[in-house]
Scaffold this active site. Structure first.
Site, short mmCIF file in Angstrom:
data_model
loop_
_atom_site.label_atom_id
_atom_site.label_comp_id
_atom_site.label_asym_id
_atom_site.label_seq_id
_atom_site.Cartn_x
_atom_site.Cartn_y
_atom_site.Cartn_z
N ASP A 176 -53.90 0.35 10.89
CA ASP A 176 -54.01 1.22 9.74
C ASP A 176 -53.34 0.60 8.51
N CYS B 119 -74.13 11.37 19.46
CA CYS B 119 -74.03 12.68 18.80
C CYS B 119 -75.30 13.48 19.02
N CYS C 8 -56.00 17.15 8.46
CA CYS C 8 -56.94 18.21 8.85
C CYS C 8 -57.63 17.73 10.12
N CYS D 185 -62.91 18.78 11.83
CA CYS D 185 -64.14 18.14 12.30
C CYS D 185 -64.02 17.64 13.74
N CYS E 259 -65.73 19.22 17.95
CA CYS E 259 -66.58 18.19 18.58
C CYS E 259 -66.62 18.37 20.10
C1 B12 Z 1 -59.00 5.32 4.29
C2 B12 Z 1 -58.78 6.07 5.57
C3 B12 Z 1 -58.90 7.46 5.53
C4 B12 Z 1 -59.49 8.18 4.33
C5 B12 Z 1 -61.04 7.98 4.37
C6 B12 Z 1 -61.62 8.15 5.79
C7 B12 Z 1 -62.97 7.48 6.02
N1 B12 Z 1 -63.77 8.10 6.89
O1 B12 Z 1 -63.27 6.42 5.50
C8 B12 Z 1 -59.01 9.63 4.58
C9 B12 Z 1 -57.71 9.84 3.83
C10 B12 Z 1 -59.99 10.74 4.16
C11 B12 Z 1 -58.76 9.61 6.08
C12 B12 Z 1 -58.74 10.73 6.88
C13 B12 Z 1 -58.52 10.71 8.25
N2 B12 Z 1 -58.13 9.64 8.99
CO1 B12 Z 1 -58.08 7.83 8.31
N3 B12 Z 1 -58.15 6.01 7.85
C14 B12 Z 1 -58.47 5.39 6.77
C15 B12 Z 1 -58.40 3.87 6.98
C16 B12 Z 1 -57.06 3.37 6.43
C17 B12 Z 1 -59.55 3.07 6.38
C18 B12 Z 1 -60.94 3.64 6.66
C19 B12 Z 1 -61.98 2.87 5.90
O2 B12 Z 1 -61.94 1.66 5.84
N4 B12 Z 1 -62.94 3.57 5.27
C20 B12 Z 1 -63.93 2.93 4.47
C21 B12 Z 1 -65.35 3.34 4.80
C22 B12 Z 1 -66.22 2.37 3.99
O3 B12 Z 1 -65.61 3.16 6.18
P1 B12 Z 1 -66.69 4.04 6.98
O4 B12 Z 1 -66.31 5.48 6.94
O5 B12 Z 1 -66.81 3.42 8.35
O6 B12 Z 1 -68.02 3.85 6.11
C23 B12 Z 1 -69.19 3.33 6.65
C24 B12 Z 1 -70.07 4.40 7.28
O7 B12 Z 1 -70.11 5.55 6.45
C25 B12 Z 1 -71.38 3.62 7.32
N5 B12 Z 1 -72.59 4.38 7.08
C26 B12 Z 1 -73.05 4.79 5.90
N6 B12 Z 1 -74.21 5.42 6.08
C27 B12 Z 1 -74.49 5.39 7.39
C28 B12 Z 1 -75.58 5.88 8.11
C29 B12 Z 1 -75.62 5.66 9.49
C30 B12 Z 1 -76.80 6.16 10.24
C31 B12 Z 1 -74.57 4.99 10.14
C32 B12 Z 1 -74.57 4.76 11.62
C33 B12 Z 1 -73.45 4.52 9.39
C34 B12 Z 1 -73.45 4.72 8.04
O8 B12 Z 1 -71.33 2.65 6.26
C35 B12 Z 1 -70.10 2.77 5.56
C36 B12 Z 1 -69.73 1.43 5.00
O9 B12 Z 1 -69.54 0.47 6.04
C37 B12 Z 1 -58.45 3.79 8.54
C38 B12 Z 1 -57.73 2.59 9.15
C39 B12 Z 1 -58.60 1.35 9.07
N7 B12 Z 1 -58.10 0.29 8.49
O10 B12 Z 1 -59.73 1.38 9.52
C40 B12 Z 1 -57.85 5.14 8.98
C41 B12 Z 1 -58.44 5.81 10.22
C42 B12 Z 1 -59.94 5.79 10.10
N8 B12 Z 1 -58.00 7.19 10.06
C43 B12 Z 1 -57.73 7.78 11.17
C44 B12 Z 1 -57.44 9.16 11.29
C45 B12 Z 1 -56.80 9.63 12.60
C46 B12 Z 1 -57.77 10.05 10.24
C47 B12 Z 1 -57.77 11.58 10.31
C48 B12 Z 1 -58.30 12.16 11.62
C49 B12 Z 1 -56.33 12.09 10.04
C50 B12 Z 1 -56.21 13.59 10.00
N9 B12 Z 1 -56.24 14.29 11.11
O11 B12 Z 1 -56.11 14.14 8.96
C51 B12 Z 1 -58.68 11.94 9.10
C52 B12 Z 1 -60.15 12.06 9.53
C53 B12 Z 1 -61.17 12.29 8.45
C54 B12 Z 1 -62.55 11.76 8.83
N10 B12 Z 1 -63.46 12.64 9.26
O12 B12 Z 1 -62.78 10.56 8.75
C55 B12 Z 1 -57.86 6.84 12.36
C56 B12 Z 1 -59.14 7.17 13.13
C57 B12 Z 1 -59.06 6.97 14.62
C58 B12 Z 1 -60.40 7.23 15.26
N11 B12 Z 1 -60.41 7.78 16.46
O13 B12 Z 1 -61.42 6.92 14.69
C59 B12 Z 1 -57.89 5.42 11.63
C60 B12 Z 1 -58.79 4.39 12.30
C61 B12 Z 1 -56.43 4.93 11.58
C62 B12 Z 1 -55.97 4.33 12.91
N12 B12 Z 1 -55.65 3.04 12.95
O14 B12 Z 1 -55.92 4.98 13.92
N13 B12 Z 1 -58.58 8.33 6.53
S1 SF4 Z 2 -69.21 17.27 16.38
FE1 SF4 Z 2 -68.92 15.35 17.51
S2 SF4 Z 2 -70.84 15.07 18.69
FE2 SF4 Z 2 -71.22 16.65 17.11
S3 SF4 Z 2 -72.10 15.45 15.41
FE3 SF4 Z 2 -69.90 15.63 15.02
S4 SF4 Z 2 -69.03 13.76 15.90
FE4 SF4 Z 2 -71.09 13.98 16.76
S1 SF4 Z 3 -63.08 18.69 8.50
FE1 SF4 Z 3 -62.81 16.46 8.63
S2 SF4 Z 3 -63.89 15.62 6.83
FE2 SF4 Z 3 -63.62 17.84 6.49
S3 SF4 Z 3 -61.73 18.02 5.31
FE3 SF4 Z 3 -61.16 18.20 7.49
S4 SF4 Z 3 -60.66 16.08 8.13
FE4 SF4 Z 3 -61.76 15.94 6.17
#
Ligand code: B12
Ligand code: SF4
Ligand code: SF4
Length: 313
Positions: free
Chosen positions: A132, A187, A241, A244, A248
């Site tokens: 992270d 999913c 939060c 989501c 699941c």
């Molecule tokens: C920035 C960040 C955040 C940001 C943005 C999250 C996000 N989803 O990007 C914020 C502050 C919102 C956040 C929140 C949370 N985070 Co955070 N976060 C990060 C961090 C540091 C970087 C993520 C990143 O690079 N995002 C950038 C975007 C570009 O990535 P992406 O979402 O994969 O985007 C791609 C997809 O959308 C895809 N895509 C687009 N269209 C489509 C269509 C299809 C069909 C498909 C398949 C894909 C696709 O393309 C995009 C570009 O590649 C990581 C650690 C890391 N270095 O990875 C932790 C990380 C993701 N976070 C983590 C956690 C635990 C959380 C929270 C659960 C914390 C909480 N309980 O509040 C929440 C969850 C929110 C959520 N639903 O994602 C964990 C997740 C663990 C896991 N099991 O996945 C991580 C991995 C940290 C860790 N090392 O454990 N986080």
């Molecule tokens: S709740 Fe879980 S299984 Fe359902 S769409 Fe979201 S990530 Fe996928």
């Molecule tokens: S439900 Fe998931 S995506 Fe929505 S605000 Fe909460 S952590 Fe963020």
């Protein structure tokens, strides 16, 4: 000690990571990611509140560590029985990942120790630990390493192990044979997370951080837009939060985390919400060595005003 083969070294690394508390371990190549998708994500302004997300570095793990060829990726569960945000009457909701000691302090030393042991077995090996802490698409690496898939909420779901887990990565400058990537998301037609998100921050596989509660309660002191402010008041999420993930179906029987991450119960998680309005000294004492430490006291108080309303005198 004679130098092992790449296969036997990989088997040793996997077992050594499992022995250190990772529940799932896989290996991925460090090939660049889909640049077009990433470019679209950035062009849509999704990173505006997260300046540490660097588009070029995210596209290519070798930008994070020069010469990176393989990534060991581990899934480290953090859920624990009884840690249910908001379960104590009148308490604020703090996300499950914030209930124990700071995960960086647990995972990083374990991976660093693993790297040191690995270097003793493979002379000249270079590596970098990322938990992270680097612009690295950890969830996409995890899917590539076969650990699971990125759900529609964008988090890594480790199959029946669910999504309550941190990811830890060890980048290596050695071309280890990669594991088979996770073939498809599981999913299906489910859309529970999209419907449950209180701000509509999710569309399938894509998140808008500008609408996610976690952004405004942990990452950024920017004032939330009205839809986020309303959701904070309506839901009582005061840090992070979990909504989501709570809905699941893959989290029905999660892996329970390593007890090292559990820590003792803190009043922050159980006391009535208004008692959260504490002075800076108590805030610092209660958040010491936890991941909440990065939330400044003034940020915490601003969030409480949004969640509980202003203090009435
Ligand atoms: C920035 C960040 C955040 C940001 C943005 C999250 C996000 N989803 O990007 C914020 C502050 C919102 C956040 C929140 C949370 N985070 Co955070 N976060 C990060 C961090 C540091 C970087 C993520 C990143 O690079 N995002 C950038 C975007 C570009 O990535 P992406 O979402 O994969 O985007 C791609 C997809 O959308 C895809 N895509 C687009 N269209 C489509 C269509 C299809 C069909 C498909 C398949 C894909 C696709 O393309 C995009 C570009 O590649 C990581 C650690 C890391 N270095 O990875 C932790 C990380 C993701 N976070 C983590 C956690 C635990 C959380 C929270 C659960 C914390 C909480 N309980 O509040 C929440 C969850 C929110 C959520 N639903 O994602 C964990 C997740 C663990 C896991 N099991 O996945 C991580 C991995 C940290 C860790 N090392 O454990 N986080
Ligand atoms: S709740 Fe879980 S299984 Fe359902 S769409 Fe979201 S990530 Fe996928
Ligand atoms: S439900 Fe998931 S995506 Fe929505 S605000 Fe909460 S952590 Fe963020």
């Amino acid at each position: 000690m004679s130098t092992p083969t790449a296969e036997s070294f990989k088997a040793w690394l996997r077992q050594a990571a499992l022995d250190r508390g990772f529940a799932r371990v896989g290996f991925a190549s460090c090939e660049p990611f889909d640049r077009e998708r990433l470019a679209d994500w950035f062009a849509e302004g999704r990173a505006s509140l997260l300046p540490y997300l660097l588009q070029e570095a995210l596209a290519d793990p070798a930008r994070v560590m020069e010469g990176a060829r393989a990534a060991l990726v581990g899934f480290f569960p953090y859920a624990r029985p009884g840690a249910v945000p908001g379960a104590a009457p009148g308490s604020l909701k703090l996300s499950r990942y914030l209930w124990g000691p700071d995960y960086h302090r647990i995972l990083k030393p374990r991976l660093k120790a693993l790297l040191l042991e690995a270097q003793a077995r493979w002379p000249g090996l270079r590596g970098r630990v990322c938990v992270d802490t680097a612009p690295l698409l950890e969830r996409q690496l995890a899917a590539r390493a076969g650990l699971g898939w990125q759900g529609k909420h964008t988090l890594l779901i480790a199959g029946k192990g669910g999504s309550w887990g941190f990811l830890g990565v060890l980048l290596l400058d050695l071309a280890l044979p990669p594991d088979r990537p996770f073939p498809l998301d599981r999913c299906g037609a489910c859309t529970r997370c999209l419907e449950a998100c209180p701000t509509g921050a999710l569309e399938p596989f894509k998140l808008d951080p500008g609408l996610c509660l976690t952004t405004y309660t942990v990452e950024s002191e920017a004032p939330p837009p009205p839809v986020v402010a309303a959701a904070l008041a309506a839901t009582s999420w005061a840090a992070g939060c979990d909504r989501c993930q709570e809905v699941c179906p893959w989290n029905g029987a999660p892996l329970w985390g390593d007890a090292a991450l559990w820590g003792g119960p803190s009043p922050l998680h159980t006391q009535p919400g208004p008692q959260g309005r504490m002075g800076v000294g108590r805030w610092q004492a209660l958040t010491r060595k936890t991941a909440l430490r990065r939330v400044r006291h003034r940020h915490w108080l601003a969030t409480l005003t949004r969640v509980l309303g202003p203090i009435v005198v």
